[in-house]
Enzyme design. Structure first.
Site, PDB file in Angstrom:
ATOM      1  N   GLY A   1       0.784  -1.234   0.000  1.00 21.96           N
ATOM      2  CA  GLY A   1       0.000   0.000   0.000  1.00 21.96           C
ATOM      3  C   GLY A   1       0.815   1.283   0.000  1.00 21.96           C
ATOM      4  O   GLY A   1       0.273   2.354   0.252  1.00 21.96           O
TER       5      GLY A   1
ATOM      6  N   SER B   1       2.297   8.078   1.927  1.00 19.36           N
ATOM      7  CA  SER B   1       1.325   7.027   2.239  1.00 19.36           C
ATOM      8  C   SER B   1       1.424   6.613   3.699  1.00 19.36           C
ATOM      9  O   SER B   1       2.529   6.584   4.278  1.00 19.36           O
ATOM     10  CB  SER B   1       1.604   5.777   1.391  1.00 19.36           C
ATOM     11  OG  SER B   1       1.403   6.034   0.034  1.00 19.36           O
ATOM     12  N   ILE B   2       0.283   6.231   4.278  1.00 27.59           N
ATOM     13  CA  ILE B   2       0.299   5.678   5.637  1.00 27.59           C
ATOM     14  C   ILE B   2       1.242   4.469   5.674  1.00 27.59           C
ATOM     15  O   ILE B   2       2.013   4.298   6.616  1.00 27.59           O
ATOM     16  CB  ILE B   2      -1.133   5.297   6.077  1.00 27.59           C
ATOM     17  CG1 ILE B   2      -1.968   6.581   6.245  1.00 27.59           C
ATOM     18  CG2 ILE B   2      -1.118   4.490   7.363  1.00 27.59           C
ATOM     19  CD1 ILE B   2      -3.443   6.358   6.536  1.00 27.59           C
TER      20      ILE B   2
ATOM     21  N   ASP C   1      -0.952  -5.518  -8.479  1.00 28.84           N
ATOM     22  CA  ASP C   1      -2.268  -4.926  -8.700  1.00 28.84           C
ATOM     23  C   ASP C   1      -3.271  -6.005  -8.320  1.00 28.84           C
ATOM     24  O   ASP C   1      -3.347  -7.048  -8.981  1.00 28.84           O
ATOM     25  CB  ASP C   1      -2.439  -4.502 -10.168  1.00 28.84           C
ATOM     26  CG  ASP C   1      -3.769  -3.769 -10.384  1.00 28.84           C
ATOM     27  OD1 ASP C   1      -4.717  -4.009  -9.611  1.00 28.84           O
ATOM     28  OD2 ASP C   1      -3.845  -2.968 -11.328  1.00 28.84           O
TER      29      ASP C   1
ATOM     30  N   ALA D   1     -12.216   2.575  -4.480  1.00 26.49           N
ATOM     31  CA  ALA D   1     -13.626   2.548  -4.892  1.00 26.49           C
ATOM     32  C   ALA D   1     -13.729   3.331  -6.185  1.00 26.49           C
ATOM     33  O   ALA D   1     -13.072   4.372  -6.335  1.00 26.49           O
ATOM     34  CB  ALA D   1     -14.514   3.191  -3.827  1.00 26.49           C
TER      35      ALA D   1
ATOM     36  N   TYR E   1     -17.969  10.137   2.972  1.00 29.67           N
ATOM     37  CA  TYR E   1     -17.206   8.870   3.008  1.00 29.67           C
ATOM     38  C   TYR E   1     -17.978   7.770   2.262  1.00 29.67           C
ATOM     39  O   TYR E   1     -17.385   6.813   1.776  1.00 29.67           O
ATOM     40  CB  TYR E   1     -16.895   8.474   4.459  1.00 29.67           C
ATOM     41  CG  TYR E   1     -15.720   7.540   4.573  1.00 29.67           C
ATOM     42  CD1 TYR E   1     -14.466   7.902   4.054  1.00 29.67           C
ATOM     43  CD2 TYR E   1     -15.830   6.296   5.184  1.00 29.67           C
ATOM     44  CE1 TYR E   1     -13.374   7.047   4.146  1.00 29.67           C
ATOM     45  CE2 TYR E   1     -14.748   5.444   5.287  1.00 29.67           C
ATOM     46  CZ  TYR E   1     -13.530   5.825   4.768  1.00 29.67           C
ATOM     47  OH  TYR E   1     -12.445   4.977   4.862  1.00 29.67           O
TER      48      TYR E   1
ATOM     49  N   LYS F   1     -15.436  -0.347   5.192  1.00 27.08           N
ATOM     50  CA  LYS F   1     -14.531  -0.375   6.364  1.00 27.08           C
ATOM     51  C   LYS F   1     -15.173  -1.121   7.531  1.00 27.08           C
ATOM     52  O   LYS F   1     -14.480  -1.769   8.312  1.00 27.08           O
ATOM     53  CB  LYS F   1     -14.144   1.046   6.788  1.00 27.08           C
ATOM     54  CG  LYS F   1     -13.237   1.780   5.794  1.00 27.08           C
ATOM     55  CD  LYS F   1     -11.887   1.105   5.604  1.00 27.08           C
ATOM     56  CE  LYS F   1     -10.913   2.017   4.860  1.00 27.08           C
ATOM     57  NZ  LYS F   1      -9.674   1.314   4.465  1.00 27.08           N
TER      58      LYS F   1
ATOM     59  N   THR G   1      -3.392  12.201   1.926  1.00 30.34           N
ATOM     60  CA  THR G   1      -2.662  11.230   1.102  1.00 30.34           C
ATOM     61  C   THR G   1      -3.338  11.197  -0.267  1.00 30.34           C
ATOM     62  O   THR G   1      -4.364  11.837  -0.480  1.00 30.34           O
ATOM     63  CB  THR G   1      -2.765   9.810   1.713  1.00 30.34           C
ATOM     64  OG1 THR G   1      -4.148   9.452   1.749  1.00 30.34           O
ATOM     65  CG2 THR G   1      -2.175   9.730   3.101  1.00 30.34           C
TER      66      THR G   1
ATOM     67  N   ALA H   1      -4.972   8.639  -1.631  1.00 28.33           N
ATOM     68  CA  ALA H   1      -6.314   8.049  -1.535  1.00 28.33           C
ATOM     69  C   ALA H   1      -7.301   9.054  -0.948  1.00 28.33           C
ATOM     70  O   ALA H   1      -8.436   9.171  -1.413  1.00 28.33           O
ATOM     71  CB  ALA H   1      -6.273   6.776  -0.686  1.00 28.33           C
TER      72      ALA H   1
END
Ligand code: NAD
Length: 257
Positions: free
Chosen positions: A16, A22-23, A67, A98, A158, A165, A196, A198
């Protein structure tokens, strides 16, 4: 500097990292700082130049294409991990997707196809990773994913990622029960909002950040470094008795009414 947690001798796979913000990049750096060896993946050739500097910084022994939409791609990653390491100790799944048109509409209006894709890439892929990790975590291990408060409560904009989630967090609880006998611990890290790539796909994200900062008791947003240190703790033996939990890395935003 004294290590907060010690992951010396441990090996982990981080999925990720899109770029240095990125986190997953914050987590990869924290795992490495604690002494672990960390393998990374990148989405595709377009993403690779942004992931490579993170791989170089942490001296990643493997940097593999992945991917999740491609049949067999995840299996190929685990084959390489198995061939090079034989076994490993922890995994971070920090992936969400999404389709834009489904993310930008009310949850009632999202398409069946969009919902399935979001669920497959953002939730079921964690269970696929758990299944493939299991035979390689011969001495136990930790599986971690990254969630958000939109799983618990309705967060404006969201949209379908809320139910996705929520499913991810429930999957963590069930996987923790399934894998407990093998000493494999499972966690969701529920991070506060962070700018980020995303996050930029969520409508009005800057306004969300402002609202969260205002309602967080300390008025501080969480950083990827802070999330990373919690992930390193969860991967360590110090977190031994913990599993199946959602750990909030949000400066206690979630406790406020
Ligand atoms: P990011 O854009 O840096 O990371 C998202 C990652 O998902 C990217 O590396 C991307 O390549 C990967 N990904 C998407 N589709 C993929 C696919 N088909 N195959 C493989 N990888 C794919 O953004 P981030 O904010 O670091 O997101 C990481 C996780 O943290 C996500 O699960 C996100 O929902 C979660 N999260 C983010 C925030 C936030 O505010 N940024 C807050 C809480 C939780």
């Amino acid at each position: 500097m004294q290590k907060l947690v010690d992951l010396t001798g441990k090996r982990g796979l981080v999925v990720g990292v899109a770029n240095e913000h990125s986190i997953a990049a914050g987590c990869a750096r924290a795992f490495r700082a604690a002494g672990a060896e960390v393998a990374l993946t990148y989405l595709n050739d377009i993403a690779k130049p942004y992931v490579q500097p993170v791989a170089d910084e942490i001296g990643a022994p493997m940097l593999m294409p992945l991917d999740l939409r491609e049949e067999g791609a995840l299996e190929a990653v685990f084959e390489q991990v198995s061939a090079q390491w034989g076994k490993f100790d922890f995994l971070l799944h920090s992936v969400a997707f999404a389709p834009r048109e489904d993310l930008h509409t009310s949850v009632v209006n999202c398409s069946s196809k969009g919902f399935s894709v979001a669920m497959d890439i953002s939730c079921h892929s964690f269970l696929r990773m758990a299944r493939l990790s299991r035979p390689l975590m011969t001495e136990g291990g930790a599986l971690m994913t990254v969630s958000y408060y939109g799983a618990d409560r309705v967060v404006e904009d969201y949209n379908l990622m809320g139910p996705v989630k929520a499913a991810l967090e429930a999957s963590v609880r069930y996987a923790a029960a399934d894998l407990a006998a093998e000493d494999i611990r499972v966690f969701a890290l529920s991070a506060g909002p962070i700018k980020t790539r995303a996050a930029s796909g969520i409508a009005h994200f800057d306004e969300l950040i402002d609202r969260v900062r205002e309602r967080t008791p300390s008025h501080h947003l969480v950083s990827i470094e802070e999330v990373g240190r919690i992930a390193a703790f969860l991967a360590s033996e110090a977190a031994g008795p913990m599993s199946g939990s959602v750990i909030y890395a949000d400066n206690s935003f979630h406790v406020m009414a």
